[in-house]
Every structure is written in structure tokens, then in C-alpha cells.
Design an enzyme around this catalytic site. Sequence first.
Site, PDB file in Angstrom:
ATOM      1  N   ASP A 201       0.826  -1.206   0.000  1.00  0.00           N
ATOM      2  CA  ASP A 201       0.000   0.000   0.000  1.00  0.00           C
ATOM      3  C   ASP A 201       0.869   1.268   0.000  1.00  0.00           C
ATOM      4  OD1 ASP A 201      -2.770   1.113   0.435  1.00  0.00           O
ATOM      5  OD2 ASP A 201      -1.790   1.949   2.212  1.00  0.00           O
ATOM      6  N   GLU A 256       1.898  -0.114  -4.802  1.00  0.00           N
ATOM      7  CA  GLU A 256       1.059   1.021  -5.192  1.00  0.00           C
ATOM      8  C   GLU A 256       1.953   2.258  -5.170  1.00  0.00           C
ATOM      9  OE1 GLU A 256      -3.095   3.274  -4.011  1.00  0.00           O
ATOM     10  OE2 GLU A 256      -1.773   2.572  -2.434  1.00  0.00           O
TER      11      GLU A 256
END
Length: 513
Positions: A201, A256
Site C-alpha cells: 500500500d 502502489e
Amino acid sequence: MAQPWWQEAVFYQIYPRSFADANGDGVGDLAGIRGRLEYLAWLGVDAVWISPFFPSPMRDFGYDVADYCDVDPVFGTLEDFDALVADAHRLGIRVMIDWVPAHTSSDHPWFLEARASRDNPRRDWYVWRDPAPGGGPPNNWIAAFINGPAWTLDEATGQYWLHSFLPQQPDLNWANPEVVAAMHDVLRFWLDRGVDGFRADVVHNIGKDPVLADAEGPGSRFPHVGMNDRPETHEHLRGIRALLDAYPGERTMVGEVYLLNTRLVGPYCGTPAAPELHMAFNFPPLFEQWASEPWRERIDVTREVFDPIPAWPTWVLGNHDVKRQRTRYGSEARARAAACLLLGLRGTPFLYMGEELGLEDAVVPEDRVVDPGGRDGCRAPIPWTEKAPHGWGAEHWLPFAADAGHRSVAVEREDPGSFLNLYRRLLAARRASTALRSGSFEWLPAPAGVLAWRREADGERRIVVVAFEGNEEPFAGDAFAGYRVSIASDGVGEGEALAARIGADRAFWLEPE
Ligand code: NOJ
């Protein structure tokens, strides 16, 4: 030579709250996922990425982690997770989990300790600063979701903590080697349990400017996380890669990298001599309009950036943070053509659950909005059966998308012309073709309004044609001679030569006659 598994795979993202609910409490769970693995095998995906299921106060629905090494009771137990991985592997499906390295929940014991006093041994695990000289936040950074300062004052200790997202998501301080070691331990915990890798993330947010200088320029009023592009992060990623590479089986990380500029994203894969992420999400195409020339440019820039490194690109049309592609593109025809585009490109495609059903965003009435980022629409539960409540309990955490019965798995599975069966056919054709999985990419001449390219490997050739606007001018040359349409986005013209005039919002896969 065979490519690494993750370059040939098609990934499928599961947002666990909304995928399948085994215990009927209205929130999806790990046992629910396990019960639907057969469906994923039937569909033909190679790997799943499961969004966070760790203990969390759920202020950001799991992206605020309070314990990295356990399962939140709403999703089940570690034993449920182990059983899920075992079954997935038996079916040939790899399992990636979501690692949230840039911030914890403010409920995490690490933060509770850090906050307790200025001299707590864990104080420096987070980013603390004194107020600016005249008072107020230490710099001008903006947090995502709240559109206000990325700093919150801890009254008791008189310092501000940094949070790139909600105040309840304090940023970890990766400049502290103890944090690095602790987060490496988290990776090992799950690798030892048998996961095939991680989606990391906002991983570009782990390295920080040690000076924490004010953001300047036109982007400075946007959330700072969208600009945080630091050399320190690359150093950390090399360390993480070394950790993964020490395990057998090509454990993989897709990061990400939310920088919204392909040229900034590519370098997060490192180089062959100093590798970083296996893959980095390249989001600009995700936000591109449905139009041929902008898409040609997106594809060209991606090739220009990734090919020379060399690194392997990703292609994404949806996830749990953005409007569904069916909703963004505005019609079923376009969304079907987009599936042919996505799965026909060179690189690893990531599907978002429900995309294969052609689901639209749910319309969520104001009194049912729960997400601080306003992303509820794309997170509506997957309809499994035709009749409401579609395989869920009567109460479920978000409402269904419109047309859920007609878009349910049960109904679409039976209809050979459905969205679902289009995805299934594309996935099968891709799996059967080295050219489509890993072959070269070459543009073919096509009239304005249409993009066409050829994929080739070991003498095997496939052609992809996407008619964004459709063509007025004829096709020139004979690039398509000797090919017939194997899959058409709307099923029309299969088995035939490509038509001379193609209407807008259609796409075709071609193979030699
Ligand atoms: C990106 C995730 O995809 C999103 O859902 C989350 O809110 C932020 N990172 C913060 O963790």
C-alpha cells in the site's frame, strides 16, 4: 525461456468485506472467499490479491492496521487464512496479501506507546515535530481524505504527528532501523505462512524528506502523498526485495506507487542489477478517458519507460478506490471493449472483483455512506444469486449495485453471451497463447479512431483491435490478411475476417486462419 509466474499471471483483487459472506453477518470474510475459490478457478485467474483483513478499527476499512500479524474477527481467524491458502494452492491460484507499510492505525500498540511520552522508546517509530515557530502545523503538507493539514497536535506531549491520510493513520518513520526491522518481520510472518507475495500500500510514501520541507508549486495544495518521491524509498525497496528473494518460489511484490506519472513510477522497479518492486501500479491509464489517441499515448509512454529498464508493466482498470470502469466509461459496450483492451496489452493485468460481471457502482444513499474517502460505490457486495439478497444476509454493510440480480454470478454463468463469459473466454485465450501472455508488442497501421497491435512469441501471432471511436477511413495495407476474429467484445463477427468499417466501442482479438 519461461517468464516469471507474475509476468504471465492475471491477478484478481478481492476486497474481503464485499466478496462473499460465509457467516451471514453482512460483511464478507475469509471463509467466504474460500468458498468461492472454485468460481475463481472456473473464471481462469492465476492469482488473487486480498485487501487488508488484519485487526483494525476500520476507520479506513482495514488500511488502518492495529496488528499486522493476525486476522480481524470480522474476517475470521489465522486458521481460516491458512485453509484459504491451502485450498487456493490446490486449485493453482496464488495468494497475495496487502501489506500496509507507510502507516499504522492510531490504535496500534506501537503508536499508543509512541504517544505516551516524548522519551518513550517507540516515540521515534512515527514522525513527530514541534509546532511551527508561530504555532500551527510544522509544514504545509495536506492529508488525503480530510483536505486539511497532514499533522495533528498531541496536546499531552505538545508535538504534532504526521499522517498522510486520516489523523488515525499515523505515518511510520522508516528512517528508524527498528521500524524497518519490524516491518520486515511482518513480511516474514506471512511468507512463512505461505503467501506468494504482497500488494504494498502507498509504498512510495515510506521514505521521507528528512527536512520535511514545505511542498511548493502547483501541486502543493493536493495531498502530499501524491508527490512524495524520495531516494530513501528506493533504498528501502532494495532491502525488501532482498528479503523476498531469499525465499523460494519468486515471492512477489506489486507496489502502489500513486504518483500518477508513468515516468516517475517506472524507477520503482529498480534495475536488473539492483531490483526493487517486481511490479508497480501504473495508474495514469486507469484515469484515462475512453479515446484512441490518449490511449495510444498511454501505451507508448508505458513502453518507453518500462522497456529500457527493463521492467514489466501492469495494467489496471479498476480497484477499491475508484469508480468502476463500467460506470466511468458509461456503457456496457465500452466496458466490454475495455476488457479486450486490458487483457490484450503487454504486461500483467489486475482485475477488480465484479469487473468481470460488468457491475456498475452502487448508488449509496447518504445515510449509508461509510467511507471517509467517498469510495463506497465501487465496494458494493458481489451478487452471487439472482434473488435478493443475492447470497448475502438480509443486512449487508453496503447496498448492491443496480441490476444486481441480472448481473449476478448465477445468472451470468448460464448466459454464454454475458460479460462474465466474455472475461472467461478472454482469460482462457490468454492462458493458451504465449504471444498474448508474454509476447512482443507492435503497433499495426489502423485508421483514425481505432488502435491495433500485434503480439508475437515463438512465431505465434495474435492481433488486438480496439475501435474507440470507430473508423470512417478504410484500413490500409494487409496487416489483417489471413486472420479471423476469435473473440469480439459483443460476440458479433466471430469466425470472420475483420470488417472494413467498425462501429465505436467494439474490440476484437484475431488469430491466424
Ligand atoms: C491506498 C489504498 O488503496 C486506499 O484504499 C487507502 O485508503 C490508502 N492507501 C491509505 O492506506
